[in-house]
Design a protein around this motif. Sequence first.
Motif, PDB file in Angstrom:
ATOM      1  N   ASP A 193      69.616  -6.882 -76.880  1.00 36.57           N
ATOM      2  CA  ASP A 193      69.949  -5.598 -77.510  1.00 36.57           C
ATOM      3  C   ASP A 193      70.941  -5.790 -78.652  1.00 36.57           C
ATOM      4  OD1 ASP A 193      68.291  -4.193 -75.835  1.00 36.57           O
ATOM      5  OD2 ASP A 193      69.889  -3.507 -74.503  1.00 36.57           O
ATOM      6  N   GLY A 220      62.492  -5.193 -78.398  1.00 32.66           N
ATOM      7  CA  GLY A 220      62.917  -3.821 -78.673  1.00 32.66           C
ATOM      8  C   GLY A 220      61.795  -2.822 -78.440  1.00 32.66           C
ATOM      9  N   GLN A 221      60.585  -3.173 -78.840  1.00 35.48           N
ATOM     10  CA  GLN A 221      59.442  -2.281 -78.626  1.00 35.48           C
ATOM     11  C   GLN A 221      59.128  -2.145 -77.138  1.00 35.48           C
ATOM     12  OE1 GLN A 221      56.445  -4.053 -81.141  1.00 35.48           O
ATOM     13  NE2 GLN A 221      56.962  -2.710 -82.850  1.00 35.48           N
ATOM     14  N   ARG A 262      61.316  -2.460 -74.755  1.00 35.05           N
ATOM     15  CA  ARG A 262      62.407  -1.648 -74.221  1.00 35.05           C
ATOM     16  C   ARG A 262      62.138  -0.172 -74.488  1.00 35.05           C
ATOM     17  NH1 ARG A 262      67.110  -2.604 -77.541  1.00 35.05           N
ATOM     18  NH2 ARG A 262      66.232  -0.923 -78.741  1.00 35.05           N
ATOM     19  N   GLN A 263      61.717   0.143 -75.696  1.00 36.14           N
ATOM     20  CA  GLN A 263      61.443   1.538 -76.055  1.00 36.14           C
ATOM     21  C   GLN A 263      60.274   2.088 -75.239  1.00 36.14           C
ATOM     22  OE1 GLN A 263      63.372   3.354 -77.923  1.00 36.14           O
ATOM     23  NE2 GLN A 263      62.136   5.167 -77.668  1.00 36.14           N
ATOM     24  N   PHE A 288      61.504   2.740 -71.739  1.00 28.63           N
ATOM     25  CA  PHE A 288      62.333   3.948 -71.732  1.00 28.63           C
ATOM     26  C   PHE A 288      61.461   5.199 -71.816  1.00 28.63           C
ATOM     27  CE2 PHE A 288      64.197   7.313 -74.293  1.00 28.63           C
ATOM     28  CZ  PHE A 288      65.174   7.736 -73.423  1.00 28.63           C
ATOM     29  N   GLN A 289      60.472   5.199 -72.700  1.00 29.56           N
ATOM     30  CA  GLN A 289      59.602   6.358 -72.842  1.00 29.56           C
ATOM     31  C   GLN A 289      58.848   6.639 -71.544  1.00 29.56           C
ATOM     32  OE1 GLN A 289      59.491   8.565 -75.183  1.00 29.56           O
ATOM     33  NE2 GLN A 289      60.913   7.519 -76.517  1.00 29.56           N
TER      34      GLN A 289
END
Length: 134
Positions: A31, A83-84, A86-87, A90-91
């Motif tokens: 992160d 990062g993608q 992780r996103q 999260f979504q």
Amino acid sequence: MSEQDNQAVHHPAVVAHHQSRAGDVQLRIADAITKFAGSMPFVYAHAVAFALWMLFFEANPWPTLTLVVSLEAIFLSAFVMIGQNRQAAFQQIKADHDFIEQELELKTNTELTRAIHAMTTELHSRLIEDRAEQ
């Protein structure tokens, strides 16, 4: 601001996601790198470093510079994918949370509608009884 106040500002799924990520050192490092790599200071540092390298440190910087930039691009693309991922995670967590909340809201609304219907039916029957008694 206390930790409790800070959590009250965020969606519960966001808080849970941040807490789960904070517990993993590798994710915190990824992160931090992703955050820095997606910033203008990162761009400025690279522009200065590459300019200095080409002007002062090597007479023919292109072969080595090409290798370094290619390797850096490989690692940065991995951080972009992290990062993608992780996103996306999260979504999914937020979508699951929102679905559960919507289902609870629907159940509550259905129960309220049934209660209102029962009360309305009771009121109508009492009005009919009162009219019949008159």
